[in-house]
Design an enzyme around this catalytic site. Structure first.
Site, PDB file in Angstrom:
ATOM      1  N   HIS A  56       0.841  -1.206   0.000  1.00 26.48           N
ATOM      2  CA  HIS A  56       0.000   0.000   0.000  1.00 26.48           C
ATOM      3  C   HIS A  56       0.868   1.244   0.000  1.00 26.48           C
ATOM      4  CE1 HIS A  56       0.744  -0.490   4.313  1.00 26.48           C
ATOM      5  NE2 HIS A  56       0.199   0.679   4.577  1.00 26.48           N
ATOM      6  N   HIS A  58       1.340   3.990   1.858  1.00 24.76           N
ATOM      7  CA  HIS A  58       1.858   4.768   2.992  1.00 24.76           C
ATOM      8  C   HIS A  58       3.386   4.878   2.959  1.00 24.76           C
ATOM      9  CE1 HIS A  58      -2.010   4.126   5.555  1.00 24.76           C
ATOM     10  NE2 HIS A  58      -2.095   5.169   4.747  1.00 24.76           N
ATOM     11  N   ASP A  60       5.649   4.788   5.197  1.00 29.60           N
ATOM     12  CA  ASP A  60       6.473   3.826   5.945  1.00 29.60           C
ATOM     13  C   ASP A  60       6.523   2.456   5.253  1.00 29.60           C
ATOM     14  OD1 ASP A  60       3.693   3.582   6.794  1.00 29.60           O
ATOM     15  OD2 ASP A  60       4.400   2.194   8.333  1.00 29.60           O
ATOM     16  N   HIS A  61       5.953   2.372   4.045  1.00 29.86           N
ATOM     17  CA  HIS A  61       6.049   1.142   3.246  1.00 29.86           C
ATOM     18  C   HIS A  61       6.661   1.409   1.877  1.00 29.86           C
ATOM     19  CE1 HIS A  61       3.552  -1.286   6.070  1.00 29.86           C
ATOM     20  NE2 HIS A  61       3.262  -0.055   6.453  1.00 29.86           N
ATOM     21  N   HIS A 114      -7.559  -0.481   5.240  1.00 26.84           N
ATOM     22  CA  HIS A 114      -6.520   0.380   5.810  1.00 26.84           C
ATOM     23  C   HIS A 114      -6.240   1.512   4.821  1.00 26.84           C
ATOM     24  CE1 HIS A 114      -2.913   1.516   8.018  1.00 26.84           C
ATOM     25  NE2 HIS A 114      -2.182   1.353   6.936  1.00 26.84           N
ATOM     26  N   ASP A 133      -0.404  -3.804   6.211  1.00 23.30           N
ATOM     27  CA  ASP A 133      -1.067  -3.275   7.401  1.00 23.30           C
ATOM     28  C   ASP A 133      -2.541  -3.687   7.462  1.00 23.30           C
ATOM     29  OD1 ASP A 133       1.323  -2.103   8.033  1.00 23.30           O
ATOM     30  OD2 ASP A 133       0.648  -0.031   7.794  1.00 23.30           O
ATOM     31  N   HIS A 171       4.148  -4.367  10.891  1.00 25.22           N
ATOM     32  CA  HIS A 171       4.580  -3.735  12.146  1.00 25.22           C
ATOM     33  C   HIS A 171       4.685  -4.725  13.303  1.00 25.22           C
ATOM     34  CE1 HIS A 171       4.142   0.488  10.777  1.00 25.22           C
ATOM     35  NE2 HIS A 171       3.227  -0.035   9.980  1.00 25.22           N
TER      36      HIS A 171
HETATM   37 FE    FE Z   1       2.525   0.889   8.173  1.00 24.92          FE
HETATM   38 ZN    ZN Z   2      -0.019   1.737   6.521  1.00 26.21          ZN
END
Ligand code: FE
Ligand code: ZN
Length: 255
Positions: A56, A58, A60-61, A114, A133, A171
Site C-alpha cells: 500500500h 503509505h 512507511d512502506h 486500511h 497493514d 509492524h
Molecule cells: Fe505501516
Molecule cells: Zn499503513
C-alpha cells in the site's frame, strides 16, 4: 526449492522482509520502509534485489523505493487501485493476478480498508502471505480509507487461507495488541498462550512474527467478530459480524 525469507526491523516499529527464490536467485523486498536496512539485509544474505512488492502507498512502506530502484534497477509491483500514489511503479496488480518472482508465484488478494487499494500477496506453494497493514498478529490495521465492512471482508479473505500459512505483517505491534485483545476475550486460552510466547520472544529480542493463520484464528479478536461469544462480550449479540468488528476496532482506537 522452498522460498527463503529474511526478516528485519526498520524505522520505529516496522518490519522489513526479503523473499528469495534460491532456484533463480530472484529476491523481492516486501514493501520498502527505508533503503538502508533493506541494503543491510541484502548484504547480510548476499541476495541481489530484483523486485519490490508493495502492499500500500503509505510512506512507511514506500519511502525506500527510489533509492533501492536507483541502486538495483529492480521492478516495482504495486496495487493497481493506488499505484498513482506510489513512486516509480513498473507493474500494477489486483485481485487474482499472479506475481512471479523467479520460480515462485504469488497470488494477489485485494485487502482494502486500511487504504482503499491495499493488497496482500499469497505464495501458495510455500504457504507464505505478506499482508502489509491489513492483518497484524492479534490485531489489524486502522481503517483509514475504507469502512469497517470493507476491512472485515478483507480480513475474512486472509482468514480463509490455509491454517498453516505463515504471514508477515508491516509492524511489530503484537504486545500492545495482546493487551487490548484481553479486554475483549479475557478467558481465551489461545490468547493467553500467545501472550506467554510473545513475552518470551520479546525478552529474547526476537520478532513475534511470522505467525500462522490458524493460530491467529484462535486468538485474534478481529478475526473472531462472527463468533457469538465475541459479539456478546461487546454487547452486540445478534448483530452482523462487521458491526461487531467495527465496535472492536473502535474500542482499539480509543484503547
Ligand atoms: Fe505501516
Ligand atoms: Zn499503513
Amino acid at each position: 526449492m522452498a522460498a527463503q525469507t529474511y526478516l528485519f526491523r526498520c524505522l520505529t516499529d516496522n518490519f522489513g522482509v526479503l523473499l528469495h527464490d534460491p532456484e533463480s536467485g530472484a529476491t523481492a523486498s516486501i514493501d520498502a520502509p527505508e533503503a538502508a536496512p533493506v541494503e543491510a539485509a541484502l548484504a547480510a544474505t548476499g541476495w541481489r534485489l530484483t523486485d519490490i512488492l508493495v502492499t500500500h502507498h503509505h510512506g512507511d512502506h514506500t519511502a525506500g523505493i527510489p533509492a533501492l530502484k536507483q541502486h538495483h534497477g529492480c521492478r516495482v509491483v504495486a496495487p493497481r487501485n493506488e499505484a498513482q500514489r506510489i513512486a516509480l511503479v513498473n507493474e500494477t496488480v489486483g485481485e487474482g493476478d499472479t506475481v512471479r518472482l523467479g520460480s515462485l508465484a504469488g497470488r494477489v488478494i485485494d485487502t482494502p480498508g486500511h487504504t482503499a487499494g491495499h493488497i496482500s500477496y499469497f505464495f501458495p506453494t510455500d504457504k507464505l502471505a505478506f499482508v502489509g497493514d491489513t492483518l497484524f498478529s492479534i490485531g489489524c490495521g486502522r481503517v483509514i480509507e475504507g469502512n469497517p465492512q470493507m476491512m472485515w471482508q478483507s480480513l475474512t479473505k486472509l482468514r480463509a487461507l490455509p491454517d498453516d500459512t505463515r504471514f508477515y505483517c508491516g509492524h511489530e505491534y503484537t504486545q500492545s495488541n495482546i493487551r487490548f485483545a484481553k479486554t475483549i476475550e479475557p478467558n481465551n486460552k489461545a490468547l493467553a498462550a500467545r501472550a506467554e510466547e510473545v513475552e518470551r520472544l520479546l525478552a529474547a529480542n526476537k520478532p513475534t512474527i511470522p505467525a500462522t493463520i490458524g493460530a491467529e484464528k484462535a486468538a485474534n479478536p478481529f478475526l473472531r467478530a462472527d463468533l457469538a461469544e465475541v459479539a456478546q462480550s461487546v454487547g452486540l449479540t445478534g448483530s452482523p459480524a462487521w458491526k461487531v468488528f467495527a465496535e472492536i476496532r473502535d474500542r482499539k482506537n480509543r484503547f
